[in-house]
Design a protein around this motif. Sequence first.
Motif, PDB file in Angstrom:
ATOM      1  N   THR A   6       0.824  -1.209   0.000  1.00 30.68           N
ATOM      2  CA  THR A   6       0.000   0.000   0.000  1.00 30.68           C
ATOM      3  C   THR A   6       0.859   1.260   0.000  1.00 30.68           C
ATOM      4  O   THR A   6       0.613   2.201  -0.777  1.00 30.68           O
ATOM      5  CB  THR A   6      -0.936   0.013   1.228  1.00 30.68           C
ATOM      6  N   PHE A   7       1.875   1.304   0.832  1.00 31.80           N
ATOM      7  CA  PHE A   7       2.706   2.501   0.910  1.00 31.80           C
ATOM      8  C   PHE A   7       3.630   2.643  -0.300  1.00 31.80           C
ATOM      9  O   PHE A   7       3.970   3.771  -0.687  1.00 31.80           O
ATOM     10  CB  PHE A   7       3.484   2.518   2.219  1.00 31.80           C
ATOM     11  N   ASP A   8       4.002   1.532  -0.901  1.00 26.33           N
ATOM     12  CA  ASP A   8       4.729   1.632  -2.172  1.00 26.33           C
ATOM     13  C   ASP A   8       3.843   2.278  -3.234  1.00 26.33           C
ATOM     14  O   ASP A   8       4.291   3.132  -4.001  1.00 26.33           O
ATOM     15  CB  ASP A   8       5.175   0.240  -2.640  1.00 26.33           C
ATOM     16  N   ALA A   9       2.575   1.859  -3.270  1.00 25.94           N
ATOM     17  CA  ALA A   9       1.637   2.395  -4.263  1.00 25.94           C
ATOM     18  C   ALA A   9       1.342   3.867  -4.007  1.00 25.94           C
ATOM     19  O   ALA A   9       1.216   4.658  -4.947  1.00 25.94           O
ATOM     20  CB  ALA A   9       0.340   1.586  -4.246  1.00 25.94           C
ATOM     21  N   LEU A  10       1.246   4.244  -2.744  1.00 33.05           N
ATOM     22  CA  LEU A  10       0.984   5.644  -2.403  1.00 33.05           C
ATOM     23  C   LEU A  10       2.135   6.556  -2.817  1.00 33.05           C
ATOM     24  O   LEU A  10       1.926   7.744  -3.093  1.00 33.05           O
ATOM     25  CB  LEU A  10       0.752   5.788  -0.896  1.00 33.05           C
ATOM     26  N   SER A  11       3.334   6.013  -2.852  1.00 29.93           N
ATOM     27  CA  SER A  11       4.518   6.840  -3.076  1.00 29.93           C
ATOM     28  C   SER A  11       4.780   7.178  -4.537  1.00 29.93           C
ATOM     29  O   SER A  11       5.570   8.069  -4.832  1.00 29.93           O
ATOM     30  CB  SER A  11       5.751   6.143  -2.498  1.00 29.93           C
ATOM     31  N   VAL A  12       4.117   6.477  -5.482  1.00 29.79           N
ATOM     32  CA  VAL A  12       4.401   6.714  -6.900  1.00 29.79           C
ATOM     33  C   VAL A  12       3.468   7.777  -7.469  1.00 29.79           C
ATOM     34  O   VAL A  12       2.316   7.906  -7.058  1.00 29.79           O
ATOM     35  CB  VAL A  12       4.266   5.408  -7.727  1.00 29.79           C
ATOM     36  N   ASN A  13       3.977   8.524  -8.392  1.00 33.16           N
ATOM     37  CA  ASN A  13       3.207   9.590  -9.036  1.00 33.16           C
ATOM     38  C   ASN A  13       2.537   9.054 -10.302  1.00 33.16           C
ATOM     39  O   ASN A  13       2.972   9.321 -11.420  1.00 33.16           O
ATOM     40  CB  ASN A  13       4.129  10.771  -9.367  1.00 33.16           C
ATOM     41  N   GLY A  73     -11.107   2.924  -4.267  1.00 32.07           N
ATOM     42  CA  GLY A  73     -11.709   1.839  -3.496  1.00 32.07           C
ATOM     43  C   GLY A  73     -10.645   1.178  -2.642  1.00 32.07           C
ATOM     44  O   GLY A  73      -9.505   1.656  -2.567  1.00 32.07           O
ATOM     45  N   LEU A  74     -11.002   0.091  -2.011  1.00 39.07           N
ATOM     46  CA  LEU A  74     -10.053  -0.640  -1.182  1.00 39.07           C
ATOM     47  C   LEU A  74      -9.660  -1.960  -1.848  1.00 39.07           C
ATOM     48  O   LEU A  74     -10.353  -2.444  -2.745  1.00 39.07           O
ATOM     49  CB  LEU A  74     -10.647  -0.917   0.195  1.00 39.07           C
ATOM     50  N   THR A  75      -8.563  -2.523  -1.393  1.00 35.37           N
ATOM     51  CA  THR A  75      -8.091  -3.820  -1.866  1.00 35.37           C
ATOM     52  C   THR A  75      -7.708  -4.663  -0.652  1.00 35.37           C
ATOM     53  O   THR A  75      -7.721  -4.176   0.480  1.00 35.37           O
ATOM     54  CB  THR A  75      -6.857  -3.665  -2.772  1.00 35.37           C
ATOM     55  N   GLY A  76      -7.329  -5.890  -0.906  1.00 29.85           N
ATOM     56  CA  GLY A  76      -6.841  -6.724   0.186  1.00 29.85           C
ATOM     57  C   GLY A  76      -5.613  -6.125   0.844  1.00 29.85           C
ATOM     58  O   GLY A  76      -5.435  -6.213   2.063  1.00 29.85           O
ATOM     59  N   ASP A  77      -4.757  -5.493   0.047  1.00 34.45           N
ATOM     60  CA  ASP A  77      -3.545  -4.872   0.593  1.00 34.45           C
ATOM     61  C   ASP A  77      -3.881  -3.702   1.509  1.00 34.45           C
ATOM     62  O   ASP A  77      -3.273  -3.550   2.577  1.00 34.45           O
ATOM     63  CB  ASP A  77      -2.635  -4.391  -0.543  1.00 34.45           C
ATOM     64  N   THR A  78      -4.829  -2.870   1.104  1.00 37.49           N
ATOM     65  CA  THR A  78      -5.181  -1.733   1.961  1.00 37.49           C
ATOM     66  C   THR A  78      -5.849  -2.200   3.252  1.00 37.49           C
ATOM     67  O   THR A  78      -5.672  -1.583   4.305  1.00 37.49           O
ATOM     68  CB  THR A  78      -6.109  -0.735   1.233  1.00 37.49           C
ATOM     69  N   LEU A  79      -6.583  -3.301   3.189  1.00 31.73           N
ATOM     70  CA  LEU A  79      -7.159  -3.864   4.412  1.00 31.73           C
ATOM     71  C   LEU A  79      -6.046  -4.317   5.353  1.00 31.73           C
ATOM     72  O   LEU A  79      -6.135  -4.133   6.573  1.00 31.73           O
ATOM     73  CB  LEU A  79      -8.073  -5.043   4.091  1.00 31.73           C
ATOM     74  N   GLY A  80      -4.996  -4.905   4.792  1.00 29.41           N
ATOM     75  CA  GLY A  80      -3.850  -5.301   5.602  1.00 29.41           C
ATOM     76  C   GLY A  80      -3.172  -4.100   6.227  1.00 29.41           C
ATOM     77  O   GLY A  80      -2.775  -4.124   7.403  1.00 29.41           O
ATOM     78  N   ALA A  81      -3.042  -3.020   5.449  1.00 31.00           N
ATOM     79  CA  ALA A  81      -2.437  -1.791   5.968  1.00 31.00           C
ATOM     80  C   ALA A  81      -3.270  -1.214   7.102  1.00 31.00           C
ATOM     81  O   ALA A  81      -2.731  -0.785   8.134  1.00 31.00           O
ATOM     82  CB  ALA A  81      -2.289  -0.774   4.838  1.00 31.00           C
ATOM     83  N   ILE A  82      -4.581  -1.200   6.922  1.00 31.20           N
ATOM     84  CA  ILE A  82      -5.476  -0.693   7.967  1.00 31.20           C
ATOM     85  C   ILE A  82      -5.331  -1.536   9.231  1.00 31.20           C
ATOM     86  O   ILE A  82      -5.277  -1.003  10.347  1.00 31.20           O
ATOM     87  CB  ILE A  82      -6.934  -0.693   7.466  1.00 31.20           C
ATOM     88  N   ASN A  83      -5.260  -2.842   9.073  1.00 30.55           N
ATOM     89  CA  ASN A  83      -5.100  -3.742  10.213  1.00 30.55           C
ATOM     90  C   ASN A  83      -3.851  -3.384  11.015  1.00 30.55           C
ATOM     91  O   ASN A  83      -3.885  -3.279  12.246  1.00 30.55           O
ATOM     92  CB  ASN A  83      -5.012  -5.183   9.721  1.00 30.55           C
ATOM     93  N   GLU A  84      -2.731  -3.193  10.321  1.00 34.96           N
ATOM     94  CA  GLU A  84      -1.470  -2.907  10.997  1.00 34.96           C
ATOM     95  C   GLU A  84      -1.482  -1.551  11.685  1.00 34.96           C
ATOM     96  O   GLU A  84      -1.005  -1.402  12.814  1.00 34.96           O
ATOM     97  CB  GLU A  84      -0.315  -2.970   9.989  1.00 34.96           C
TER      98      GLU A  84
END
Length: 248
Positions: A85-92, A220-231
């Motif tokens: 999730t944070f890798d995806a957030l960091s790209v332009n 929207g959300l994905t399985g990865d973002t759910l994992g990020a939210i969990n952490e």
Amino acid sequence: MAAFLIALQFLTIIPIKTPRAKDDELAASCVFFPLAGLVIGLILFIADKALRSTLYASPLVSSTIVVILSALISGGLHLDGLADTFDALSVNRDRAGKLEVMRDSHIGTMGVLALINVMLLKILFLSETGSFIKFPALLSMCALSRWTQVFCIHGFSYARDSGKAKVFFSAMNNRIFLVAGFITLLLSILLLWLNGIYLFLAVTIFAFLLGKFFSSRFGGLTGDTLGAINEIIEVLVLFILIILNRFI
């Protein structure tokens, strides 16, 4: 009982033999995500207790081992989602490009930093919790974080056309959501009484804000973002409990 075992099998590496779950059975297991989290919390507490009473480990050492054990029990599922999730957030890039980066098996700098920061904060906050609140802290951390997954699945749409987590979003309904919420609130009250209500409301609101933020970036959300939210919620739970323990 079958749905609970499916939830435990999905969220942990505990060797549970169940027949291959159908999509509706897998989605229905969301009801028991908080209880599966409770089991994880119990395992972590037993490990912490053994480390401190048998090996006389310091709070820092026992907390470090417990946090590592937490990652191992979940098979790194949520940590992997956090990094992606944070890798995806960091790209332009546009939303499609961000989702493509999220699916990349390689980890980038921001993903590594997110993992390091979350692990360090968990160790720090857990080591700061007093021994008399360690039990409710570990159980609340694991149960409430899994509840926020159910909450976000119910409240937000799925960002992809297909994917492993899509079945949970497609089959989510009000009954699953309300029962899971009731179970989590009841657990919170049993563990922390009135403070449990405050904690439940705080993490639910924060999960909503996280869901809104991720949805605005990815559509929207994905399985990865759910994992990020969990952490992130696990870190938040420990932080709030430290505050409650010291000032209330």
